[in-house]
Structure formats: C-alpha cells, structure tokens
Design a protein around this motif. Structure first.
Motif, PDB file in Angstrom:
ATOM      1  N   PRO A  15      35.948  39.834  47.064  1.00  0.00           N
ATOM      2  CA  PRO A  15      36.232  38.487  47.765  1.00  0.00           C
ATOM      3  C   PRO A  15      34.080  37.921  47.474  1.00  0.00           C
ATOM      4  O   PRO A  15      34.474  36.718  46.954  1.00  0.00           O
ATOM      5  N   HIS A  16      33.726  38.890  47.115  1.00  0.00           N
ATOM      6  CA  HIS A  16      32.327  38.561  47.249  1.00  0.00           C
ATOM      7  C   HIS A  16      31.629  39.445  46.644  1.00  0.00           C
ATOM      8  O   HIS A  16      30.055  39.512  46.035  1.00  0.00           O
ATOM      9  N   CYS A  33      34.814  33.024  43.938  1.00  0.00           N
ATOM     10  CA  CYS A  33      32.775  34.054  42.714  1.00  0.00           C
ATOM     11  C   CYS A  33      34.169  35.203  41.609  1.00  0.00           C
ATOM     12  O   CYS A  33      35.058  35.300  41.858  1.00  0.00           O
ATOM     13  N   LEU A  34      32.853  34.892  40.677  1.00  0.00           N
ATOM     14  CA  LEU A  34      33.975  35.763  39.223  1.00  0.00           C
ATOM     15  C   LEU A  34      32.675  36.864  39.168  1.00  0.00           C
ATOM     16  O   LEU A  34      31.880  37.269  39.543  1.00  0.00           O
ATOM     17  N   CYS A  35      33.309  37.344  39.428  1.00  0.00           N
ATOM     18  CA  CYS A  35      33.033  39.573  38.967  1.00  0.00           C
ATOM     19  C   CYS A  35      32.818  39.810  38.217  1.00  0.00           C
ATOM     20  O   CYS A  35      33.140  39.052  37.399  1.00  0.00           O
ATOM     21  N   LEU A  36      31.793  41.005  37.810  1.00  0.00           N
ATOM     22  CA  LEU A  36      30.852  40.967  36.806  1.00  0.00           C
ATOM     23  C   LEU A  36      32.134  42.957  36.842  1.00  0.00           C
ATOM     24  O   LEU A  36      32.293  42.875  37.767  1.00  0.00           O
ATOM     25  N   GLN A  37      31.784  43.179  35.608  1.00  0.00           N
ATOM     26  CA  GLN A  37      32.886  44.128  34.976  1.00  0.00           C
ATOM     27  C   GLN A  37      32.724  45.061  36.309  1.00  0.00           C
ATOM     28  O   GLN A  37      31.250  45.215  36.392  1.00  0.00           O
ATOM     29  N   PHE A  86      25.729  39.616  45.428  1.00  0.00           N
ATOM     30  CA  PHE A  86      26.001  41.072  45.209  1.00  0.00           C
ATOM     31  C   PHE A  86      26.094  40.953  43.760  1.00  0.00           C
ATOM     32  O   PHE A  86      27.048  40.132  43.057  1.00  0.00           O
ATOM     33  N   SER A  87      25.732  41.665  43.478  1.00  0.00           N
ATOM     34  CA  SER A  87      25.826  42.322  41.972  1.00  0.00           C
ATOM     35  C   SER A  87      26.121  41.165  40.529  1.00  0.00           C
ATOM     36  O   SER A  87      26.414  40.522  39.532  1.00  0.00           O
TER      37      SER A  87
END
Length: 118
Positions: A113-114, A104-108, A91-92
C-alpha cells in the motif's frame, strides 16, 4: 511478526469464586400423634448449605503485543513494517495523491500500500 515486541502488562481481573454459606432455617412438617390419631403441624430448625459466588479482584500479568520502539503499523499490514524515521518520506520513489484516499503508484519491483515491499 517482524518488529513486534512482547510485553507483560499488569491488569486487574474480576473473578467469580464459589463460597459456601450456611443458614439456619425453620421448616414446617406434618407429624402424627400430636393429640390422638390426628396429624398436626410441627416446626424444626435445620442447618442448610448453599453456594454463592463472590467477586474477587486479582492482578494478573497478560501478554500484549506492540510495535517495538522505532517501528509502527501502517494501515492493516501484518506486523510493524514502517520505521518511525521513515514516516513522511517516500518509499521507492512512489508517486502518491493525497486526496480523500491516499493512492500510490509503485515503481516496478515494489508493491504494497505504500510501496514498501520489494
């Protein structure tokens, strides 16, 4: 909840139902004047009633909530937010490490959690 469908499921349920039973009982009592002024033992038959509980099985419909077709739950998310077609995809543009625990490291601009929420 998003993507959660309601389903009626037929289940077998055990119910306790009261039932009145009768029985004839012989009771013992003292009575006067059997032979002279003395008391003696007498017996008499009486009908007694008591309530017992029988187990009765019945089928009933119960409402169950499950993910709609094509959707699934991921971890402890409320509702069914993950599309089955997106399983195994990122995702993303998230970066994930698959070790003992998935992190997971999310984008801005994305969170969850995903990284599935904007």
């Amino acid at each position: 909840m998003p993507n959660v469908c309601r389903e009626e499921q037929l289940t077998l349920v055990r119910l306790s139902r009261p039932c009145t039973q009768t029985f004839i009982d012989t009771i013992q009592f003292w009575k006067q004047g059997c032979s002279g002024p003395r008391w003696c033992m007498g017996y008499e038959r009486r009908i007694r009633y008591y309530i017992i509980y029988r187990h009765v099985y019945a089928t009933e419909y119960q409402t169950v909530f499950r993910c709609c077709p094509g959707w699934t739950r991921w971890d402890d998310e409320p509702g069914c937010l993950s599309s089955v077609s997106s399983l195994g995809t990122h995702f993303s543009g998230r970066e994930c490490s698959y070790q003992d625990t998935q992190q997971c490291l999310c984008l801005q601009g994305f969170h969850g959690p995903h990284c599935q929420y904007e």
